[in-house]
Design a protein around this motif. Structure first.
Motif: not given
Length: 408
Positions: A179-190
């Protein structure tokens, strides 16, 4: 080899310490609590932008042996435009840092009060916080010594303490690495996260750091051949500063409820994870973050004011000392009284929002002057990245100003 590396540690850690202040700690805490790991990419983007701009600032300082405000004053030839730029810089940096200094000192006080109880004395009907004066006195002594090497060693030590405190805190929370790596490399705008994203980038790409860095590198390195050391120092320090900020977000994401409102509450939220030791790790981090930002903010204001006004930028100059003492004294006063100078801070935010793209633009212009930098001027690649950052900072500047005046 290690001895040589330590010898060539420059002002990079001070720059990293300057952007990891109590405000950054609080904002990263709230980002983690409300959005988990989802906004880690915004911190990565911030670190890349900060590294690029700080490298330019450091290169300018080493090659010209002048601070950024000095170069702006001498290179802008049009009298009216020069005066407008100097006025804007002085307003945003000097007045702004005076306002933010109270927050820096209060953050350090918060760290102490997490472990110790609140100590205050009553004078003429006013309750004065003792810790604010103690922190102010520590900062005063370090600044008054006027020795860059002493200041550097103390602040580097505090940065290491701060880094270790937040790193241990993040590790103990046992984050899900996928989940950490997903947050680092996948830009999302909740939903409802745009202002937090703007805040994370805005609190990392700090205008006064560009002035501070250019002024400090010339104290450490005197020759263009030293640029490799300055560049390495910048990249490593800013990257480590980014890792510390990301560790705070990761630590806060471990909290499963939404009642955390500020950095002090983080210790309470983490107690189920590692018991009574939570407050000691957090207190150490907050104290170091607050005191390093207290010193660097006052130092930056002094460099900017003296450079803009054509005064001596020597750390032992009476006028230089007078500026940082004024900034520090205001911070101690506001912090000890618990006063929040809201209107001044609003002005500072608006001025800094306008200043960031202006300074980024001026820096890009200066970095392309062959008459100033010779063969060390920007390459096409550096200009392309710089232009992209300029567009982003312009967007952030407009957002910041609109937010201050509650137009968005």
């Amino acid at each position: 080899m290690i001895k040589k590396w330590i010898k060539n540690i420059g002002p990079g850690p001070l720059v990293a310490a300057a952007f990891i202040g109590p405000g950054t700690v609080t904002l990263c805490t709230l980002a983690g609590v409300h959005f988990g790991y989802a906004l880690l990419w915004a911190m990565v983007l911030s670190i890349v932008a900060t590294t690029i701009l700080q490298e330019m600032s450091a290169r300018l300082g080493v090659v010209t042996q002048k601070g950024l405000s000095e170069v702006i004053r001498t290179e802008i030839k049009h009298p009216l435009f020069r005066k407008l730029c100097i006025l804007l810089v002085l307003s945003a940096i000097v007045v702004g840092n005076a306002a933010y200094e109270a927050g820096n000192i209060s953050g350090s006080v918060l760290g102490l009060e997490t472990v110790f109880k609140n100590y205050s004395i009553s004078v003429g009907g006013l309750n004065l916080n003792i810790f604010s004066f103690i922190i102010g006195l520590v900062a005063f002594v370090l600044l008054y010594v006027g020795n860059y090497k002493v200041l550097e060693k103390v602040l580097v030590g505090l940065v290491i303490l701060m880094s270790v405190a937040f790193l241990i805190t993040a590790i103990i929370t046992k984050p899900n690495l996928v989940d950490v790596f997903k947050g680092v490399f996948t830009p999302t705008i909740p939903d409802d996260s745009i202002f937090t994203i703007v805040g994370l980038i805005g609190t990392t790409v700090v205008p006064y750091n560009l002035f501070l860095h250019a002024s400090l590198v010339k104290e450490k390195w005197k020759f263009s051949s030293d640029l490799k050391y300055a560049r390495r120092d910048t990249i490593i320090a800013v990257a480590l500063g980014g890792i510390v900020s990301m560790c705070i977000i990761i630590s806060a994401a471990a909290i499963q409820y939404q009642r955390v409102g500020n950095a002090a509450d983080l210790a309470l939220g983490l107690e189920p994870l590692f018991g009574r030791y939570a407050k000691y790790f957090l207190a150490l981090g907050l104290f170091a973050a607050g005191i390093t930002s207290t010193i660097t903010a006052a130092l930056a204001a002094a460099y900017v004011a003296t450079g803009c006004l054509g005064w001596s930028t020597d750390l032992k100059s009476p006028k230089f000392k007078a500026v940082w003492f004024f900034i520090l004294a205001l911070g101690v006063l506001f912090s000890s009284l618990g006063i929040k100078p809201i209107e001044i801070i609003k002005f500072a935010q608006a001025a800094n929002g306008l200043l960031l793209p202006v300074i980024a633009g001026l820096l890009l212009w200066l970095m392309n002057k062959k008459s100033l930098l010779g063969d060390f001027k920007n390459s096409l690649f550096q200009n392309s990245i710089g232009l992209l950052i300029l567009i982003v900072t312009l967007f952030l500047g407009l957002k910041s100003i609109l937010k201050v005046f509650e137009l968005v």
